[in-house]
Design a protein around this motif. Sequence first.
Motif, PDB file in Angstrom:
ATOM      1  N   THR A 538       9.329   9.951   2.764  1.00  0.00           N
ATOM      2  CA  THR A 538       7.956   9.517   3.055  1.00  0.00           C
ATOM      3  C   THR A 538       7.748   8.065   2.643  1.00  0.00           C
ATOM      4  OG1 THR A 538       7.203  11.794   2.691  1.00  0.00           O
ATOM      5  CG2 THR A 538       5.521  10.086   2.732  1.00  0.00           C
ATOM      6  N   THR A 539       8.409   7.640   1.579  1.00  0.00           N
ATOM      7  CA  THR A 539       8.335   6.236   1.162  1.00  0.00           C
ATOM      8  C   THR A 539       8.784   5.321   2.298  1.00  0.00           C
ATOM      9  OG1 THR A 539       8.714   6.784  -1.164  1.00  0.00           O
ATOM     10  CG2 THR A 539       9.219   4.535  -0.471  1.00  0.00           C
ATOM     11  N   LEU A 540       9.867   5.691   2.966  1.00  0.00           N
ATOM     12  CA  LEU A 540      10.374   4.882   4.073  1.00  0.00           C
ATOM     13  C   LEU A 540       9.414   4.899   5.261  1.00  0.00           C
ATOM     14  CD1 LEU A 540      14.153   5.909   3.967  1.00  0.00           C
ATOM     15  CD2 LEU A 540      13.085   3.838   3.040  1.00  0.00           C
ATOM     16  N   ILE A 541       8.798   6.054   5.518  1.00  0.00           N
ATOM     17  CA  ILE A 541       7.838   6.141   6.621  1.00  0.00           C
ATOM     18  C   ILE A 541       6.637   5.249   6.352  1.00  0.00           C
ATOM     19  CG2 ILE A 541       6.298   7.685   7.890  1.00  0.00           C
ATOM     20  CD1 ILE A 541       8.269   9.973   7.243  1.00  0.00           C
ATOM     21  N   VAL A 542       6.145   5.266   5.099  1.00  0.00           N
ATOM     22  CA  VAL A 542       5.003   4.417   4.743  1.00  0.00           C
ATOM     23  C   VAL A 542       5.364   2.945   4.925  1.00  0.00           C
ATOM     24  CG1 VAL A 542       3.522   3.669   2.840  1.00  0.00           C
ATOM     25  CG2 VAL A 542       3.960   6.107   3.203  1.00  0.00           C
ATOM     26  N   ASP A 582       2.794  -0.718  -4.249  1.00  0.00           N
ATOM     27  CA  ASP A 582       3.484  -1.982  -3.968  1.00  0.00           C
ATOM     28  C   ASP A 582       3.512  -2.276  -2.469  1.00  0.00           C
ATOM     29  OD1 ASP A 582       3.930  -2.383  -6.638  1.00  0.00           O
ATOM     30  OD2 ASP A 582       5.989  -1.604  -6.621  1.00  0.00           O
ATOM     31  N   THR A 583       3.704  -1.226  -1.675  1.00  0.00           N
ATOM     32  CA  THR A 583       3.742  -1.409  -0.227  1.00  0.00           C
ATOM     33  C   THR A 583       2.374  -1.800   0.322  1.00  0.00           C
ATOM     34  OG1 THR A 583       5.500   0.258  -0.077  1.00  0.00           O
ATOM     35  CG2 THR A 583       4.375  -0.313   1.959  1.00  0.00           C
ATOM     36  N   ALA A 584       1.323  -1.238  -0.265  1.00  0.00           N
ATOM     37  CA  ALA A 584      -0.036  -1.511   0.213  1.00  0.00           C
ATOM     38  C   ALA A 584      -0.609  -2.806  -0.357  1.00  0.00           C
ATOM     39  CB  ALA A 584      -0.952  -0.341  -0.146  1.00  0.00           C
ATOM     40  N   ARG A 585      -0.018  -3.326  -1.426  1.00  0.00           N
ATOM     41  CA  ARG A 585      -0.600  -4.492  -2.115  1.00  0.00           C
ATOM     42  C   ARG A 585      -0.803  -5.697  -1.182  1.00  0.00           C
ATOM     43  NH1 ARG A 585       1.736  -3.939  -6.680  1.00  0.00           N
ATOM     44  NH2 ARG A 585      -0.089  -3.439  -7.956  1.00  0.00           N
ATOM     45  N   PRO A 586       0.134  -6.046  -0.294  1.00  0.00           N
ATOM     46  CA  PRO A 586      -0.120  -7.187   0.603  1.00  0.00           C
ATOM     47  C   PRO A 586      -1.318  -6.966   1.531  1.00  0.00           C
ATOM     48  CG  PRO A 586       2.216  -6.645   0.558  1.00  0.00           C
ATOM     49  CD  PRO A 586       1.502  -5.528  -0.133  1.00  0.00           C
ATOM     50  N   PHE A 587      -1.752  -5.719   1.647  1.00  0.00           N
ATOM     51  CA  PHE A 587      -2.872  -5.398   2.533  1.00  0.00           C
ATOM     52  C   PHE A 587      -4.078  -4.905   1.733  1.00  0.00           C
ATOM     53  CE2 PHE A 587       1.244  -4.349   4.429  1.00  0.00           C
ATOM     54  CZ  PHE A 587       1.259  -5.232   5.501  1.00  0.00           C
ATOM     55  N   LYS A 588      -4.177  -5.354   0.490  1.00  0.00           N
ATOM     56  CA  LYS A 588      -5.233  -4.840  -0.387  1.00  0.00           C
ATOM     57  C   LYS A 588      -6.624  -5.145   0.144  1.00  0.00           C
ATOM     58  CE  LYS A 588      -4.897  -8.914  -3.415  1.00  0.00           C
ATOM     59  NZ  LYS A 588      -4.529  -9.384  -4.764  1.00  0.00           N
ATOM     60  N   SER A 589      -6.758  -6.222   0.934  1.00  0.00           N
ATOM     61  CA  SER A 589      -8.078  -6.533   1.490  1.00  0.00           C
ATOM     62  C   SER A 589      -8.518  -5.473   2.495  1.00  0.00           C
ATOM     63  CB  SER A 589      -8.067  -7.903   2.173  1.00  0.00           C
ATOM     64  OG  SER A 589      -7.170  -7.919   3.269  1.00  0.00           O
ATOM     65  N   ALA A 590      -7.569  -4.678   2.993  1.00  0.00           N
ATOM     66  CA  ALA A 590      -7.912  -3.632   3.964  1.00  0.00           C
ATOM     67  C   ALA A 590      -8.338  -2.337   3.293  1.00  0.00           C
ATOM     68  CB  ALA A 590      -6.719  -3.360   4.880  1.00  0.00           C
ATOM     69  N   LEU A 591      -8.130  -2.232   1.977  1.00  0.00           N
ATOM     70  CA  LEU A 591      -8.531  -1.020   1.266  1.00  0.00           C
ATOM     71  C   LEU A 591     -10.034  -1.050   1.023  1.00  0.00           C
ATOM     72  CD1 LEU A 591      -5.674  -0.851  -1.394  1.00  0.00           C
ATOM     73  CD2 LEU A 591      -5.838   0.416   0.765  1.00  0.00           C
ATOM     74  N   ASN A 592     -10.692   0.079   1.280  1.00  0.00           N
ATOM     75  CA  ASN A 592     -12.127   0.132   1.023  1.00  0.00           C
ATOM     76  C   ASN A 592     -12.391   0.722  -0.361  1.00  0.00           C
ATOM     77  OD1 ASN A 592     -12.127   3.029   1.261  1.00  0.00           O
ATOM     78  ND2 ASN A 592     -12.129   2.788   3.481  1.00  0.00           N
ATOM     79  N   LEU A 593     -13.648   0.739  -0.726  1.00  0.00           N
ATOM     80  CA  LEU A 593     -14.006   1.200  -2.069  1.00  0.00           C
ATOM     81  C   LEU A 593     -13.653   2.670  -2.291  1.00  0.00           C
ATOM     82  CD1 LEU A 593     -17.444  -0.618  -2.356  1.00  0.00           C
ATOM     83  CD2 LEU A 593     -15.346  -1.197  -3.587  1.00  0.00           C
ATOM     84  N   PRO A 611      -4.100  -0.125 -10.859  1.00  0.00           N
ATOM     85  CA  PRO A 611      -3.741  -1.537 -10.622  1.00  0.00           C
ATOM     86  C   PRO A 611      -5.002  -2.347 -10.298  1.00  0.00           C
ATOM     87  CG  PRO A 611      -2.459  -0.017  -9.243  1.00  0.00           C
ATOM     88  CD  PRO A 611      -3.613   0.749  -9.782  1.00  0.00           C
ATOM     89  N   ASP A 612      -5.525  -3.065 -11.283  1.00  0.00           N
ATOM     90  CA  ASP A 612      -6.794  -3.771 -11.116  1.00  0.00           C
ATOM     91  C   ASP A 612      -6.758  -4.827 -10.014  1.00  0.00           C
ATOM     92  OD1 ASP A 612      -8.146  -2.375 -13.111  1.00  0.00           O
ATOM     93  OD2 ASP A 612      -7.287  -3.642 -14.679  1.00  0.00           O
ATOM     94  N   ASP A 613      -5.583  -5.368  -9.726  1.00  0.00           N
ATOM     95  CA  ASP A 613      -5.521  -6.423  -8.712  1.00  0.00           C
ATOM     96  C   ASP A 613      -5.887  -5.911  -7.318  1.00  0.00           C
ATOM     97  OD1 ASP A 613      -2.877  -5.028  -8.973  1.00  0.00           O
ATOM     98  OD2 ASP A 613      -2.445  -6.236  -7.186  1.00  0.00           O
ATOM     99  N   LEU A 614      -5.824  -4.593  -7.107  1.00  0.00           N
ATOM    100  CA  LEU A 614      -6.180  -4.048  -5.796  1.00  0.00           C
ATOM    101  C   LEU A 614      -7.660  -4.219  -5.496  1.00  0.00           C
ATOM    102  CD1 LEU A 614      -4.166  -0.693  -5.606  1.00  0.00           C
ATOM    103  CD2 LEU A 614      -3.550  -2.938  -4.704  1.00  0.00           C
ATOM    104  N   ALA A 615      -8.469  -4.345  -6.537  1.00  0.00           N
ATOM    105  CA  ALA A 615      -9.915  -4.464  -6.344  1.00  0.00           C
ATOM    106  C   ALA A 615     -10.332  -5.877  -5.991  1.00  0.00           C
ATOM    107  CB  ALA A 615     -10.648  -3.997  -7.592  1.00  0.00           C
ATOM    108  N   ALA A 616      -9.409  -6.829  -6.016  1.00  0.00           N
ATOM    109  CA  ALA A 616      -9.758  -8.206  -5.671  1.00  0.00           C
ATOM    110  C   ALA A 616     -10.283  -8.268  -4.242  1.00  0.00           C
ATOM    111  CB  ALA A 616      -8.533  -9.106  -5.823  1.00  0.00           C
ATOM    112  N   GLY A 617     -11.330  -9.019  -4.056  1.00  0.00           N
ATOM    113  CA  GLY A 617     -11.919  -9.128  -2.723  1.00  0.00           C
ATOM    114  C   GLY A 617     -13.161  -8.302  -2.568  1.00  0.00           C
TER     115      GLY A 617
END
Length: 726
Positions: A538-542, A582-593, A611-617
Motif C-alpha cells: 500500500t505504501t507503493l500504491i500511495v 512523508d509522501t503527503a508532505r510536499p502536498f500539505k497545502s492540499a490537506l484540509n482541516l 507533524p506540526d509542519d503539516l498545519a502550515a498554510g
Amino acid sequence: MSVDFTPFFAAGNEIHPNKVPAGFQAILEKHINAIQQRRIGFLPRSFQGRLWWYGFAHTARQRREVLELLDSWVGPTFSDLPRHRGALEKADPFDAALAAMPLEVLRFEVLPRSKPDSTRSRNEVRNALLTLGDLLRQRPASEFDADRTTVEVLDDLGHAIAAQDRSVALACLRELEAMADLDQTNLAFLRLRLHAGLQDWNAVLSDSDIDQLLAMHRPARITHFIQQAVYATWFAAHDTAGSEQQLLDAVTELPPAFHALYSGTPATSRAQAVVEFLIAVQAGAQETQNRLLDEAGAIEPGLPEHLRAILHLQTPAGAIQPAAPQPHTHTAESPLERATRLMAFGDTQSALDLALTIEPGIQAVYLLLTCSRELHSAHRADLVASYIATHDLRPLIDSSAPRLRDHLAWLDEFTQSKSHGGWRTWFDDLSHQHATPADPETTDQWTPLSADALTALLRQAPDEVLGRLGEFGGQFMAAHRDIFIDDGAADLSERVLAGLAMGEKNSAGVRVQTLALLDYLLAANPSPQLFASALDWTTLIVKANISAITATWAIDVLQTITATPAAATNPAAVTFFYSVIDTARPFKSALNLTDLEAIKIVAGELAQSFPDDLAAGHTDDADPAAPYRYLQGAKVVLYSLTESATARAAQVLRSLVPGIDIETSAEHDGSSTLAAQAAHADIFVVVTASAKHAATDFITAKRGTRPIIYVNSRGSSAILRELAEG
C-alpha cells in the motif's frame, strides 16, 4: 464560470481598470480572464495610501496551494503573509462583500507602506504575481488530470464497480460519453452494467433506453441484468416467501415488453431461472419449462420442487393465459419445426441442442449458426463446428445466402481465437507481453471463476503477472468481487494490492479499489505478517497515486489501515504512518482541516507526535469544526459494512463536535437495534458503497419521511464531506 468584478473596482478601491496605464490594464484583464476560466488570478486594491493584492481560487485546496506559492514568490519581504495568512478582514465592508463570492479569496498587504521602499516593493510584487500567474496558467495538466483513452476509462469503470463506488463509476461513464468513441447502444449497455454492478435495479428498469434494449438483439449478460431487475421488482418478495400463487399472480402484471425476456443461455442464477420459468409457464412453452427444471437443481437445492409447485397450480382451463398467441403444436410436429419454434420463442439454447440431433440441411445449418452466434458459448460453438465438419456442410453454406456465410465466418473466428477462452485464458495471457485489457463486450460472455480457481491463480501468479493484473484488471475485479468480500480472503486482497503496487498505475479506479481491498483484508483478520506485507504494498500504491488532488485519499488510506487493533501492536503500522506523512508532505497545502484532525487521532493511537509542519498554510483562527457545528446535540447514525470508515468518521466528529451523539452500525440484516436507530436518529448516513440493498431498504422504510444522507464512496472523508455539505 462568470464572475462580475465590477464591484471590486468600485467603493473601497481607488484603482479603476479604465483609468490605469494600458500596460497595467492588460495585466488586470489577463488576471480576470484567468479567474473566469477557473484558474488562479490576482487583483489589486488601493485605498487611503495602502495597497493589497487579492488572490482568487476556486477550491479550498487551490487556495492553500496559492498561499504556499506566495510564501516563496512574495514572502515576508514584501507582505504581511506570515502574520495574517491571507485572511480577509471581517470588519472591512469591502472584504465582507468578497467573502460572499462563490470563490476562495485571500489577501495580503504589500509592505512596507512608506516611500521610498514602498515603490520598489509594489513593483516587485506586481512583477512577481504577473510571472506566477503566467506559470500557473501555462503549466500542463498533471497525469492525474490528463486525457485518457477509452481502454483506461473502461478499466477504471471496472474497478469502481468492484469497489461499489458510484461517484467514480458515474464520472467514468460521463467521461466515456464525452469521448464520443462509443455509440449509443454500447453506452446503454455500459449504463446497465454499471447499474447492475451497483445493484440499482430501479435504475436498470428506468434507463432511458430500456425499451430499445428490450426490442433489440443484445448480449446475454445484458439480458441477465434486466432479468435480475425484473426479479427484484416483481418476484423476489413472493419467491423468498415461497408463495407460488403470488408468483403466478405477479407474472400476469408484468408489462408486455418483458414477456420475451429470455437470454437463451443455461440458467445460472435463481433470478434467471424464476423469471424465465414464469414467462415460459405463462406462454405455455413446455420445452423451456422442462429445460429450466433440469437446470434448477444445480442452482439451489429445492428450486426444482418450487418451480414444479408453480406449474401444478395451473388449472386445466389455463388460469395463466399466454402473453401472445402461440403456434399450434401437434403430435406430427417435426424436430426441425420444434427447433424453429423454440428459436422464435427465444429459447436459443434448447433450439440449438435440438437442431444438433436432426438431419443435416440448409435449414438445420441456419438454426445452428444463428443460435450459436446468439449464445456466444464456446462449448456449443465447438459442437456446431463439429456438426458442420462431420456432415461436410461447408460447400452448402458457401453457395447459400451472404448472411449464412457471414455466420460461418464468425464461427470460424470464434472457435479459432482465444477470445472465448474465458477468464482463465485471459489470466494466463497476462504472462505474455501482448496481454491486453479485458473488453466488457467480450467478458460479458464469460462465467466468473470459482473461488478455488481464483485463489489458485492469484497465489501462484509471479510478480510480472500480478503487475499486469494491476495495470488493467478492472473488469476482472468487477467480475469476481463477491469472492473478495468472503471471510478468509485476506491473502487474495494482499495479492491484488501487490499487483496494483507493481503495476505503478495511478487512477481513480486504482484508488477506490485500494480502499476496498484494504477493507476486505482487514475484515478477514489477517496475520501480522500478511498485515505488514499489505502495508508495504500500500505504501507503493500511495506513492504512485499521491498528488495535490489526491492527498485526502492518502489520509483515508492511513485511517483505514490503522483502524484495526492489529495496527496498535504491529511496528509496521508506525512505519506506514511516517511513510504516508512523508509522501503527503510536499502536498500539505492540499490537506484540509479535517484531514489534519484525522492525522492527530491516528498519531495519538500509535503513540506518535503530530507533524506540526503539516498545519502550515492554515490560519490560526481556522475552525475545523465549523462545517459540523449544526450537528451539536443531534443524534447521528453512520451505517456501513465497512466499519473502519464509520469508526474513523465518528472519532473525528466526536473530536470536533463534543456535544454530538453519534453511533455506528454494520448490521447485515434488519434488526431491532437498526430499526431503533433508523427511527430515532436526527441524521442517518448510509454508505451505499458498502451496504446491502436489503439493509438500505429496511432503513428507508423505518426512516419514513425523515431524511437519509447517502454516501456513494468508501472512506471516512466521503462521509465527512457529505455531512459538511449538510
